[in-house]
Design a protein around this motif. Structure first.
Motif, short mmCIF file in Angstrom:
data_model
loop_
_atom_site.label_atom_id
_atom_site.label_comp_id
_atom_site.label_asym_id
_atom_site.label_seq_id
_atom_site.Cartn_x
_atom_site.Cartn_y
_atom_site.Cartn_z
N SER A 111 29.27 -17.94 5.23
CA SER A 111 30.63 -17.41 5.37
C SER A 111 30.85 -16.19 4.49
CB SER A 111 31.67 -18.49 5.07
OG SER A 111 31.61 -19.51 6.04
N VAL A 112 30.26 -16.21 3.29
CA VAL A 112 30.37 -15.04 2.42
C VAL A 112 29.70 -13.85 3.10
CG1 VAL A 112 29.68 -14.02 0.20
CG2 VAL A 112 30.51 -16.40 0.29
N ARG A 113 28.50 -14.04 3.62
CA ARG A 113 27.77 -12.97 4.32
C ARG A 113 28.60 -12.42 5.48
NH1 ARG A 113 23.77 -15.68 4.91
NH2 ARG A 113 22.52 -14.92 3.19
N ALA A 114 29.22 -13.30 6.24
CA ALA A 114 29.99 -12.90 7.43
C ALA A 114 31.23 -12.09 7.06
CB ALA A 114 30.39 -14.13 8.24
N ALA A 115 31.69 -12.18 5.82
CA ALA A 115 32.88 -11.43 5.40
C ALA A 115 32.59 -9.94 5.22
CB ALA A 115 33.43 -12.00 4.10
N PHE A 116 31.31 -9.60 5.08
CA PHE A 116 30.90 -8.22 4.80
C PHE A 116 30.22 -7.58 6.00
CE2 PHE A 116 31.20 -10.17 0.65
CZ PHE A 116 31.72 -9.16 -0.15
N LEU A 117 30.41 -6.28 6.15
CA LEU A 117 29.61 -5.53 7.12
C LEU A 117 28.15 -5.55 6.65
CD1 LEU A 117 31.87 -2.40 7.66
CD2 LEU A 117 31.45 -4.26 9.29
N PRO A 118 27.18 -5.46 7.55
CA PRO A 118 25.78 -5.47 7.13
C PRO A 118 25.44 -4.39 6.10
CG PRO A 118 25.92 -5.75 9.50
CD PRO A 118 27.33 -5.43 9.01
N ASN A 119 26.11 -3.24 6.17
CA ASN A 119 25.81 -2.14 5.24
C ASN A 119 26.87 -1.99 4.15
OD1 ASN A 119 27.89 -1.26 6.86
ND2 ASN A 119 27.06 0.79 7.16
N ALA A 120 27.60 -3.04 3.87
CA ALA A 120 28.68 -3.00 2.87
C ALA A 120 28.13 -2.75 1.47
CB ALA A 120 29.46 -4.31 2.88
N HIS A 121 29.02 -2.30 0.59
CA HIS A 121 28.73 -2.15 -0.84
C HIS A 121 29.66 -3.10 -1.59
CE1 HIS A 121 27.56 -0.37 -4.64
NE2 HIS A 121 28.84 -0.44 -4.97
N GLY A 122 29.10 -3.89 -2.48
CA GLY A 122 29.93 -4.78 -3.28
C GLY A 122 29.12 -5.41 -4.39
N TYR A 123 29.80 -5.77 -5.47
CA TYR A 123 29.14 -6.39 -6.60
C TYR A 123 27.92 -5.57 -7.07
CZ TYR A 123 32.18 -10.21 -5.23
OH TYR A 123 33.29 -10.96 -4.91
N ARG A 124 28.08 -4.25 -6.99
CA ARG A 124 27.07 -3.27 -7.40
C ARG A 124 25.79 -3.36 -6.58
NH1 ARG A 124 28.51 -4.53 -13.43
NH2 ARG A 124 27.83 -6.49 -12.62
N LYS A 125 25.89 -3.85 -5.35
CA LYS A 125 24.74 -3.96 -4.46
C LYS A 125 25.10 -3.36 -3.11
CE LYS A 125 22.17 -6.17 -7.36
NZ LYS A 125 20.98 -5.57 -7.92
N ASP A 126 24.07 -2.96 -2.36
CA ASP A 126 24.25 -2.41 -1.02
C ASP A 126 23.66 -3.37 0.01
OD1 ASP A 126 25.54 0.05 -1.65
OD2 ASP A 126 23.62 0.78 -2.40
N GLY A 127 24.45 -3.68 1.02
CA GLY A 127 24.01 -4.56 2.10
C GLY A 127 24.49 -5.98 1.89
N ALA A 128 24.91 -6.62 2.98
CA ALA A 128 25.45 -7.98 2.90
C ALA A 128 24.46 -8.96 2.29
CB ALA A 128 25.89 -8.44 4.29
N GLU A 129 23.18 -8.84 2.66
CA GLU A 129 22.17 -9.76 2.11
C GLU A 129 22.07 -9.63 0.60
OE1 GLU A 129 20.69 -12.19 3.76
OE2 GLU A 129 21.71 -11.54 5.59
N ALA A 130 22.03 -8.40 0.10
CA ALA A 130 21.93 -8.17 -1.34
C ALA A 130 23.19 -8.63 -2.06
CB ALA A 130 21.65 -6.69 -1.63
N ILE A 131 24.34 -8.46 -1.43
CA ILE A 131 25.61 -8.91 -2.03
C ILE A 131 25.59 -10.42 -2.19
CG2 ILE A 131 28.09 -9.15 -1.61
CD1 ILE A 131 27.91 -6.32 -0.26
N VAL A 132 25.21 -11.13 -1.13
CA VAL A 132 25.17 -12.60 -1.19
C VAL A 132 24.16 -13.06 -2.24
CG1 VAL A 132 24.55 -14.70 0.09
CG2 VAL A 132 26.00 -12.95 1.15
N ARG A 133 23.00 -12.44 -2.29
CA ARG A 133 21.99 -12.79 -3.29
C ARG A 133 22.53 -12.58 -4.71
NH1 ARG A 133 18.33 -10.79 -0.67
NH2 ARG A 133 18.37 -8.66 -1.48
N GLN A 134 23.23 -11.47 -4.92
CA GLN A 134 23.82 -11.18 -6.23
C GLN A 134 24.82 -12.26 -6.64
OE1 GLN A 134 23.13 -9.04 -8.52
NE2 GLN A 134 24.96 -8.36 -9.57
N ILE A 135 25.72 -12.62 -5.72
CA ILE A 135 26.73 -13.63 -6.04
C ILE A 135 26.07 -14.99 -6.27
CG2 ILE A 135 28.78 -14.85 -5.23
CD1 ILE A 135 29.39 -12.33 -3.51
#
Length: 137
Positions: free
Chosen positions: A25-49
Motif C-alpha cells: 500500500s505504501v508503494r501504491a501511494a507513490f508514482l513509480p518515479n516519485a522522489h521521497g525520503y531522499r530517495k528516487d523511485g517508489a521501490e527505493a522509497i519503500v526500502r528506505q522506510i
C-alpha cells in the motif's frame, strides 16, 4: 468526494499503511518515479522506510492542519504530522517522537491521486533516535 477530500483520505491511508508496515500500500501511494525520503523511485522509497522502521516497535502517524491546493491534474498538500515511534528489543521502553510538516506533490492518475514528491520538515524531536534501523536478521 472532492479532490481535496480524496487527497486528505490518501494521506490518512498512507499514514495507516506505514504504521501497519503494509509496504504494498505504501508503494501504491507513490508514482513509480516519485522522489521521497531522499530517495528516487517508489521501490527505493519503500526500502528506505522499511529499513528505517525495521528495528522499531509500533508507530503512529497523526496528521492534521491539511492545506491542499489542486490545479487540474496536479496538487500540493502541506500537512502537519506528529509521529511516535516505540522502541523494540534492546530499545524497549524508549521512544522517538517528531513533529513537523509534510510537503507533498500529487498527480492524478487513472488509479487516483499518487505522490510524485514527499518532503518531511522535522521541526521538533524528542527521545532516542536509536529506536530506528534495519530489522535484525
Amino acid at each position: 468526494m472532492s479532490d481535496r477530500d480524496d487527497i486528505a483520505e490518501r494521506l490518512a491511508e498512507l499514514a495507516a499503511a506505514i504504521d501497519a508496515r503494509d509496504w504494498e500500500s505504501v508503494r501504491a501511494a507513490f508514482l513509480p518515479n516519485a522522489h521521497g525520503y531522499r530517495k528516487d523511485g517508489a521501490e527505493a522509497i519503500v526500502r528506505q522506510i522499511s529499513d528505517h522502521l525495521g528495528a522499531c516497535g509500533p508507530t503512529q502517524h497523526l496528521l492534521g492542519n491539511h492545506r491542499i491546493t489542486v490545479d487540474g491534474d496536479t496538487a500540493r498538500s502541506l500537512t502537519y504530522a506528529r509521529v511516535h515511534h516505540s522502541g523494540a528489543g534492546a530499545m524497549a521502553g524508549k521512544f522517538f517522537e517528531c513533529m513537523g510538516e509534510y510537503d507533498d506533490r500529487w498527480v492524478r492518475t487513472p488509479e487516483g491521486w499518487r505522490l510524485s514528491s514527499r518532503v518531511f520538515d522535522m521541526r521538533i524531536f524528542l527521545g532516542d533516535f536509536g529506536v530506528f534501523g534495519p530489522a535484525e536478521s
